[in-house]
Structures are given as structure tokens and as C-alpha cells.
Design a protein around this motif. Structure first.
Motif, PDB file in Angstrom:
ATOM      1  N   GLY A 113       0.803  -1.210   0.000  1.00 42.56           N
ATOM      2  CA  GLY A 113       0.000   0.000   0.000  1.00 42.56           C
ATOM      3  C   GLY A 113       0.837   1.262   0.000  1.00 42.56           C
ATOM      4  N   ILE A 114       0.335   2.259   0.711  1.00 48.78           N
ATOM      5  CA  ILE A 114       0.864   3.622   0.678  1.00 48.78           C
ATOM      6  C   ILE A 114       1.328   4.034   2.073  1.00 48.78           C
ATOM      7  CG2 ILE A 114       0.248   6.054   0.341  1.00 48.78           C
ATOM      8  CD1 ILE A 114       0.512   4.620  -2.272  1.00 48.78           C
ATOM      9  N   THR A 115       2.464   4.708   2.118  1.00 51.62           N
ATOM     10  CA  THR A 115       2.914   5.397   3.326  1.00 51.62           C
ATOM     11  C   THR A 115       3.130   6.859   2.970  1.00 51.62           C
ATOM     12  OG1 THR A 115       4.005   3.432   4.242  1.00 51.62           O
ATOM     13  CG2 THR A 115       4.701   5.569   5.095  1.00 51.62           C
ATOM     14  N   ALA A 116       2.428   7.746   3.673  1.00 52.08           N
ATOM     15  CA  ALA A 116       2.505   9.179   3.386  1.00 52.08           C
ATOM     16  C   ALA A 116       2.931   9.919   4.651  1.00 52.08           C
ATOM     17  CB  ALA A 116       1.167   9.695   2.879  1.00 52.08           C
ATOM     18  N   LYS A 117       4.097  10.533   4.609  1.00 55.96           N
ATOM     19  CA  LYS A 117       4.587  11.313   5.744  1.00 55.96           C
ATOM     20  C   LYS A 117       4.062  12.740   5.646  1.00 55.96           C
ATOM     21  CE  LYS A 117       8.862   8.657   6.358  1.00 55.96           C
ATOM     22  NZ  LYS A 117      10.348   8.720   6.412  1.00 55.96           N
ATOM     23  N   PHE A 118       3.343  13.155   6.671  1.00 52.69           N
ATOM     24  CA  PHE A 118       2.756  14.496   6.718  1.00 52.69           C
ATOM     25  C   PHE A 118       3.846  15.459   7.183  1.00 52.69           C
ATOM     26  CE2 PHE A 118      -0.151  17.543   9.103  1.00 52.69           C
ATOM     27  CZ  PHE A 118      -0.544  18.211   7.958  1.00 52.69           C
ATOM     28  N   THR A 119       4.162  16.441   6.342  1.00 44.55           N
ATOM     29  CA  THR A 119       5.290  17.329   6.617  1.00 44.55           C
ATOM     30  C   THR A 119       4.876  18.699   7.127  1.00 44.55           C
ATOM     31  OG1 THR A 119       5.315  18.058   4.299  1.00 44.55           O
ATOM     32  CG2 THR A 119       6.701  16.176   4.884  1.00 44.55           C
TER      33      THR A 119
END
Length: 248
Positions: A113-119
Motif C-alpha cells: 500500500g501507501i505510506t505518506a509522511k505528513f510534513t
């Protein structure tokens, strides 16, 4: 004056019907009262309105009622997420929308799937992925994932009527206190949502600093789970789709 013209006697004479001499009383001409007129108008309006309402009820399709959970019906609107990139698993078992490159995320992909780091803001990490169910219930899967990633976390509360991709599932909010700098501890909040279909669990997870929202926060609505990243999480959770799901 000729013989054809009658003589005048000082008063006009008209040909009419003769009546016996006496005193007569003319009957009163009755007029419809204001109350009666208004009553008739009101009654007519009520009858017409009732007929229109009845026709409307007959031709209007009744909305189905659902007992949620377990039966929560279909999505109330169209496609949950539009104009966003979409991830599809290599085996086609599921798909999910994820943040666009222009958003405040650093996105990476793998076979799960997806890993999204919130910056931006409080920062954090959003994960949208699959997990083989192997006969497990959503609650058990969430417990296993939390134990694996945050073994010291404490459950704050369960999320009622949790859903993933509009499929009823299980959700929970947990807290952990890892040690930060200078022997200080920070409160980390974790949100997990899991649903199972076709023996495949789809999972949405968000991790970030606990945020105690107050009246000075704005613009926009605060997060109900006290996690800033969760404000942007809902549309991705709703966008999950298992293989074979009909278009929403």
C-alpha cells in the motif's frame, strides 16, 4: 289628447299583479358570513393540499432504512475521492486514493500500500495498506498491528460504527509516550481503522503528536480524535475499494 292616450290622474300607473290589501313583510336577503367563507376556503385548501401530499407520497421512492451496524447501506454520494492519484495493488485485490504530490506529504509505495509522511503542522504518518485476514476479525487484526508497532500503547477508546471503504469494521484510538529529548515524554496518538472482505483486511492508520484542540483553533473543524493528521484522513479511508466492488 286622443282616445289612444290614457288620461293622467296625478300618479303613475303600471300594469302589475294585484294583491289583496294588507301589511306585508319582505324576507331578509341572507349573505354568506365572513367566518363561513373563510372556513370554506380553508377546508378547500386543506383538501387540495392533502391530495397533493398523498400523490407525492405515492410517486416518491421511499429511502431504504438501515440498521447501522451491521448493515450501513451504500455511500450517500458519488466517488469519495476524485482528481487524486490512486494506488492499485499488484494483484488487483484492492485500490485506494492517496495524497497528491502537491499536498504536504512525502509518499512512498510498496506491494502492500501507501505510506505518506505528513510534513506540515504537527507532522505524522498516514498508512493505507492491506493485511491478509487469515480468518481473523477486524478487532483482532487491529490489536495485532498495534502490538507489533506500539507494544506499550494504551487504548484510549474504540471508534463507534467504524468503516473502511464503506465496509463495516473496527476502529480504535490509542496513546503511547515515547521518550523525547532531555528526558521528556511526548504523547503520540494512533488511529487504526480495519475492515475485512474476501478475507483481505484493508487498514488505515495515522500516527502523530496528540493535539488538544481549543476554541482558538482555526480555520476549519478540529479533529475529533485530537490528531491533526486525522483531519485529512477521512477521504482516503472512504476511497478504499476491494476487487469486484461496484463503482460508487
Amino acid at each position: 289628447m286622443t282616445d289612444e292616450q290614457p288620461a293622467h290622474t296625478g300618479s303613475e300607473q303600471y300594469t302589475d299583479y294585484a294583491v289583496p290589501p294588507g301589511t306585508y313583510v319582505a324576507p331578509e336577503i341572507k349573505h354568506a358570513g365572513l367566518r363561513r367563507t373563510l372556513g370554506l376556503w380553508t377546508a378547500g385548501i386543506v383538501v387540495v393540499a392533502a391530495a397533493l401530499v398523498g400523490v407525492s407520497l405515492m410517486v416518491t421512492k421511499k429511502a431504504p432504512r438501515f440498521m447501522c451496524p451491521p448493515e450501513c447501506g451504500r455511500p450517500p454520494t458519488g466517488t469519495p475521492v476524485a482528481a487524486l492519484p490512486r494506488y492499485t495493488a499488484p494483484d488487483g485485490s484492492f485500490s485506494v486514493s492517496y495524497p497528491s504530490p502537491e499536498a504536504a506529504y512525502e509518499v512512498s509505495k510498496d506491494g502492500r500500500g501507501i505510506t505518506a509522511k505528513f510534513t506540515a503542522g504537527d507532522t505524522g504518518v498516514l498508512q493505507l495498506f492491506s493485511e491478509p485476514a487469515r480468518g481473523r476479525q477486524p478487532r483482532d487484526i487491529a490489536s495485532d498491528l498495534l502490538e507489533r508497532k506500539f507494544p506499550d500503547a494504551k487504548i484510549a477508546y474504540e471508534i463507534p460504527n467504524a468503516m473502511v471503504g464503506y465496509q463495516p469494521g473496527y476502529g480504535e484510538v490509542a496513546d503511547s509516550w515515547p521518550q523525547g529529548t532531555a528526558n521528556s515524554y511526548i504523547r503520540i496518538r494512533t488511529v487504526l481503522l480495519v475492515a475485512v472482505k474476501n478475507d483481505l483486511a484493508l487498514v488505515a492508520g495515522a500516527v502523530g503528536p496528540y493535539h488538544a484542540f481549543g476554541p482558538d483553533f482555526g480555520p476549519g473543524l478540529p479533529s475529533g480524535v485530537n490528531l491533526q493528521l486525522a483531519q485529512d484522513m477521512g477521504k482516503y479511508v472512504n476511497s478504499f475499494s476491494w476487487k469486484g466492488d461496484p463503482p460508487r
